[in-house]
Design a protein around this motif. Structure first.
Motif, short mmCIF file in Angstrom:
data_model
loop_
_atom_site.label_atom_id
_atom_site.label_comp_id
_atom_site.label_asym_id
_atom_site.label_seq_id
_atom_site.Cartn_x
_atom_site.Cartn_y
_atom_site.Cartn_z
N SER A 88 29.90 33.08 28.22
CA SER A 88 28.86 32.29 27.57
C SER A 88 28.80 32.57 26.07
CB SER A 88 27.50 32.61 28.21
OG SER A 88 26.46 32.02 27.49
N ALA A 89 28.90 33.82 25.68
CA ALA A 89 28.86 34.17 24.25
C ALA A 89 30.03 33.55 23.51
CB ALA A 89 28.86 35.69 24.08
N HIS A 90 31.22 33.60 24.11
CA HIS A 90 32.39 32.99 23.46
C HIS A 90 32.26 31.46 23.41
CE1 HIS A 90 34.98 36.41 22.66
NE2 HIS A 90 34.60 36.92 23.82
N MET A 91 31.69 30.87 24.45
CA MET A 91 31.48 29.42 24.43
C MET A 91 30.48 29.03 23.34
SD MET A 91 31.33 28.35 28.41
CE MET A 91 32.67 28.73 29.52
N ASN A 92 29.46 29.87 23.14
CA ASN A 92 28.44 29.56 22.13
C ASN A 92 29.01 29.56 20.72
OD1 ASN A 92 26.32 29.17 23.89
ND2 ASN A 92 25.68 31.30 23.85
N ILE A 93 29.99 30.40 20.44
CA ILE A 93 30.57 30.39 19.09
C ILE A 93 31.84 29.54 19.04
CG2 ILE A 93 29.54 32.60 18.48
CD1 ILE A 93 32.40 33.80 18.66
N ASN A 94 32.23 29.01 20.18
CA ASN A 94 33.35 28.07 20.29
C ASN A 94 34.65 28.63 19.70
OD1 ASN A 94 34.42 25.66 21.17
ND2 ASN A 94 33.96 24.57 19.28
N ASP A 95 34.99 29.87 20.12
CA ASP A 95 36.22 30.48 19.62
C ASP A 95 37.35 30.48 20.65
OD1 ASP A 95 35.41 32.44 21.42
OD2 ASP A 95 35.59 34.09 20.00
N GLY A 96 37.10 29.92 21.82
CA GLY A 96 38.14 29.86 22.85
C GLY A 96 38.38 31.18 23.55
N GLY A 97 37.60 32.19 23.23
CA GLY A 97 37.80 33.52 23.81
C GLY A 97 37.22 33.69 25.21
N TYR A 98 36.77 32.62 25.79
CA TYR A 98 36.15 32.72 27.12
C TYR A 98 37.17 32.68 28.25
CZ TYR A 98 36.51 27.63 26.81
OH TYR A 98 36.96 26.35 26.64
N TYR A 99 38.39 32.29 27.99
CA TYR A 99 39.39 32.18 29.05
C TYR A 99 39.64 33.50 29.80
CZ TYR A 99 40.37 27.50 27.36
OH TYR A 99 40.24 26.19 26.99
N PRO A 100 39.81 34.62 29.10
CA PRO A 100 40.01 35.88 29.83
C PRO A 100 38.82 36.21 30.75
CG PRO A 100 40.65 36.17 27.55
CD PRO A 100 40.00 34.82 27.65
N SER A 101 37.60 35.92 30.28
CA SER A 101 36.43 36.18 31.12
C SER A 101 36.45 35.31 32.37
CB SER A 101 35.13 35.90 30.34
OG SER A 101 34.97 36.81 29.30
N LEU A 102 36.86 34.06 32.23
CA LEU A 102 36.90 33.17 33.39
C LEU A 102 38.00 33.57 34.37
CD1 LEU A 102 36.21 29.69 31.74
CD2 LEU A 102 34.60 31.23 32.89
N VAL A 103 39.14 34.03 33.84
CA VAL A 103 40.21 34.53 34.71
C VAL A 103 39.72 35.75 35.47
CG1 VAL A 103 42.50 35.63 34.72
CG2 VAL A 103 42.11 33.57 33.35
N ALA A 104 39.10 36.69 34.74
CA ALA A 104 38.58 37.90 35.38
C ALA A 104 37.49 37.56 36.39
CB ALA A 104 38.06 38.88 34.33
N LEU A 105 36.64 36.59 36.08
CA LEU A 105 35.59 36.18 37.01
C LEU A 105 36.20 35.58 38.28
CD1 LEU A 105 32.54 35.98 37.40
CD2 LEU A 105 32.63 33.72 36.34
N THR A 106 37.25 34.81 38.15
CA THR A 106 37.94 34.26 39.32
C THR A 106 38.51 35.39 40.18
OG1 THR A 106 38.48 32.26 38.08
CG2 THR A 106 39.78 32.70 40.07
N LEU A 107 39.16 36.35 39.54
CA LEU A 107 39.70 37.51 40.27
C LEU A 107 38.58 38.29 40.94
CD1 LEU A 107 42.32 38.75 37.65
CD2 LEU A 107 42.82 37.68 39.86
N LEU A 108 37.45 38.43 40.24
CA LEU A 108 36.30 39.15 40.80
C LEU A 108 35.78 38.46 42.05
CD1 LEU A 108 34.30 41.55 40.16
CD2 LEU A 108 32.82 39.78 39.21
N ILE A 109 35.70 37.15 42.01
CA ILE A 109 35.21 36.39 43.17
C ILE A 109 36.15 36.56 44.36
CG2 ILE A 109 34.81 34.05 44.06
CD1 ILE A 109 33.76 33.38 41.17
N VAL A 110 37.45 36.45 44.11
CA VAL A 110 38.43 36.63 45.19
C VAL A 110 38.35 38.05 45.75
CG1 VAL A 110 40.90 36.64 45.77
CG2 VAL A 110 39.96 34.83 44.32
N SER A 111 38.26 39.04 44.86
CA SER A 111 38.13 40.43 45.30
C SER A 111 36.89 40.61 46.16
CB SER A 111 38.07 41.35 44.08
OG SER A 111 37.80 42.69 44.46
N TYR A 112 35.77 40.04 45.71
CA TYR A 112 34.52 40.16 46.44
C TYR A 112 34.60 39.51 47.83
CZ TYR A 112 29.60 39.79 47.66
OH TYR A 112 28.40 39.89 48.32
#
Length: 120
Positions: A88-112
């Motif tokens: 969310s913070a990366h989306m708010n400043i629009n720097d494109g840095g949110y992709y790693p967080s989304l990848v990690a979140l996807t992995l977290l969901i699968v792990s869970y």
């Protein structure tokens, strides 16, 4: 009975997730000035860097150990909030840095999901 395929998926996904998180923790402690600049840009207080790094390591220990289901659930929840707030913070400043967080979140969901499948 545990399905061998499910165990392999759980361990592989959780291993990749752990590696991503540990790479970030490594940056927190050994590239502090860069992380400090990023936190400032994202409008997060920089005093959170070291405690967050320590908590991430403790969270990984809780996920990998099967000592306490409650602690493991809290670790998954903590990582979920951390990754969502980071994206969310990366989306708010629009720097494109949110992709790693989304990848990690996807992995977290699968792990869970596989954790619940194997250990519940």
């Amino acid at each position: 009975m545990m399905n061998k395929r499910d165990v392999i998926i759980y361990r592989a996904v959780t291993g990749i997730l752990s590696a991503l998180i540990l790479m970030g923790v490594f940056q927190y402690f050994f590239n502090h000035e860069m992380v400090k600049g990023m936190f400032t840009t994202l409008k997060y207080p920089t005093y959170l860097i070291y405690p967050l790094g320590i908590l991430k390591v403790l969270g990984l220990i809780a996920i990998w150990s099967n000592k306490s289901k409650t602690l493991k659930e809290w670790a998954y929840a903590g990582f979920t909030f951390n990754l969502l707030l980071g994206a969310s913070a990366h989306m708010n400043i629009n720097d494109g840095g949110y992709y790693p967080s989304l990848v990690a979140l996807t992995l977290l969901i699968v792990s869970y999901v596989y954790n619940r499948k194997l250990y519940s």
